[in-house]
Write a protein that holds these residues in place. Structure first.
Motif: not given
Length: 135
Positions: A5-7, A107-112, A119-123, A83-86
């Motif tokens: 699970l990648m959170l 983690s490399a998805a584009p943002g602003a 971003e840090w992903l919880e694996l 902590d809020l899961i997106a």
């Protein structure tokens, strides 16, 4: 194969490099992010590594059992928690190393500004049956 699970977190994880909250992004930036996520999932569908993914709203309610014949107890919405899961993605891969590789890519998805979020992903691995020991 092992499932992981990648959170993705709204907050609660270490701050990403491109730390601009999504509610501050332009519609184009949100669209680019969502397209990246969809393309990533489609590629994993082709390799047989994709299981499922969902984005989650920041609103929610904690619910617990309160005894026989009593209505459940609720506490929320819980936006005040740290902590809020997106959202989440489930992958089914051959190794932990592959799971880490894919989480790093996601983690490399584009943002602003169209820049990668980093971003840090919880694996987290799915809990499996302990091995059976026979003598």
């Amino acid at each position: 194969m092992a499932k992981y699970l990648m959170l993705k977190h709204y907050r609660g994880a270490p701050a990403p490099v491109n730390d601009v909250p999504m509610d501050k992004w332009t519609p184009e930036e949100i669209s680019a992010h969502m397209t990246y996520m969809s393309d990533f999932a489609a590629r994993l569908e082709q390799t047989g590594e994709f299981v499922d993914a969902q984005a989650l709203s920041p609103e929610g309610t904690f619910v617990k059992y309160d005894g026989e014949g009593r209505p459940p107890v609720t506490d929320g919405p819980f936006a005040e928690t740290k902590d809020l899961i997106a959202g989440w993605m489930i992958i089914d891969v051959d190794s932990y190393e592959r799971a880490v590789e894919l989480a790093g890519e996601l983690s490399a998805a584009p943002g602003a500004g169209g820049k990668p979020i980093h971003e840090w992903l919880e694996l987290r691995p799915f809990l499996t049956e302990p091995p059976t020991i026979t003598e």
